[in-house]
Design a protein around this motif. Sequence first.
Motif, PDB file in Angstrom:
ATOM      1  N   SER A 170      28.948  37.801  61.761  1.00 44.78           N
ATOM      2  CA  SER A 170      29.098  37.458  63.183  1.00 44.78           C
ATOM      3  C   SER A 170      29.528  36.006  63.391  1.00 44.78           C
ATOM      4  CB  SER A 170      27.790  37.725  63.931  1.00 44.78           C
ATOM      5  OG  SER A 170      26.774  36.836  63.490  1.00 44.78           O
ATOM      6  N   GLN A 201      35.701  45.168  72.805  1.00 43.11           N
ATOM      7  CA  GLN A 201      34.645  44.148  72.758  1.00 43.11           C
ATOM      8  C   GLN A 201      35.196  42.909  72.056  1.00 43.11           C
ATOM      9  OE1 GLN A 201      30.699  45.713  71.545  1.00 43.11           O
ATOM     10  NE2 GLN A 201      31.723  47.689  71.302  1.00 43.11           N
ATOM     11  N   LYS A 203      34.806  39.846  72.174  1.00 42.06           N
ATOM     12  CA  LYS A 203      33.923  38.755  71.762  1.00 42.06           C
ATOM     13  C   LYS A 203      33.016  39.140  70.596  1.00 42.06           C
ATOM     14  CE  LYS A 203      33.725  36.521  76.305  1.00 42.06           C
ATOM     15  NZ  LYS A 203      32.832  36.022  77.383  1.00 42.06           N
ATOM     16  N   ARG A 204      33.046  40.416  70.212  1.00 40.89           N
ATOM     17  CA  ARG A 204      32.185  40.886  69.110  1.00 40.89           C
ATOM     18  C   ARG A 204      33.054  41.265  67.912  1.00 40.89           C
ATOM     19  NH1 ARG A 204      29.599  46.475  68.400  1.00 40.89           N
ATOM     20  NH2 ARG A 204      28.132  46.166  66.693  1.00 40.89           N
TER      21      ARG A 204
END
Length: 339
Positions: A170, A201, A203-204
């Motif tokens: 991450s 998504q 941002k992920r």
Amino acid sequence: MKSKSYILVFLCGVLLAGGVTFFPLPYYITKPGMAQELAPIVQVDGGYKEEGSFMLTTVRMGKATPLSYVLAQVQDFQHIYPEKEILQEGETDKEYTYRQLHMMETSKESAISVAYKKAGKKISFVNHGVYVMGVVKNMPAENKLEVGDRIVKVDDYEIKEDQDLISYVSKKKEGDSVTITFDREGKKQIETLGVEAFPGQEKRVGLGISLITDRELMVKPDIQMETDKIGGPSAGLMFSLEIYNQLVKQDMTGGYEIAGTGTLDDQGKVGRIGGIQQKVVAADQSGADIFFAPNEEGDENSNYNEAVKAGKEIKTKMKIVPVDTFDDAVSYLETLTKK
């Protein structure tokens, strides 16, 4: 000419019969399985013996064919489910089986943990990496990692539990890459994967895998559980009762044949399962005296109420007992008059 016609008609009949009997449909059919005694499956080193028995209950499930589909429509306690209600998106039958076996392993760990704590025994855990439980389509892990791979390293970072890998990846940016070291069927392999944003998504970022920690439970006395051919989490409650009964002097069975079902978490909470009515039938057919069913804190649609309904339909003599926790089941057994 007539003989050739007869042969052609015969062959067509064979093909039609084969199609009706064996051609797979996009449905699964479940039906009552059996109640299986747990003492031969669960062996606590130096454990106490019992006069009665604890039994897990099962549901039989298979792919529907035209013939079995029609029969399931008219036979009691058989249920038909579309594939999408059984398999996760993109999941194969092999991956489904693997997922069920790992759910069983998690269920066993919880059952052991709860029973040993209740008996006043010490427990500890050792982590050995993480297993891949699912691979997301159109993400970097597709066609490189498979369900069942055990990841031990990302770059030079040793992975002990799922959060280790999640936290490491991450922190990467889209376009970065990582080197994954993993075991597949006993062989060490290495793959380099890019890091990408998940669809929808932005941002992920990640690799596109779901994980479960390969956790080993350490206990004394030692315990062996032969569950290679049993899948799913629904035997958790009954496993814990059998383990606990072998750890304590008092025979909790009281000489009764005790069946039941229910998931079990590490805190001893009993959870809902599928196929409760079919499991009631299986337990009744196996001669059980008592059947534990998840009460779900008294919900009107609880497993317990479904079990009672099935019991009335088959006119069972079993005592169907509602439980919300492992302690509920133990408390009930402690009050039993010995058979």
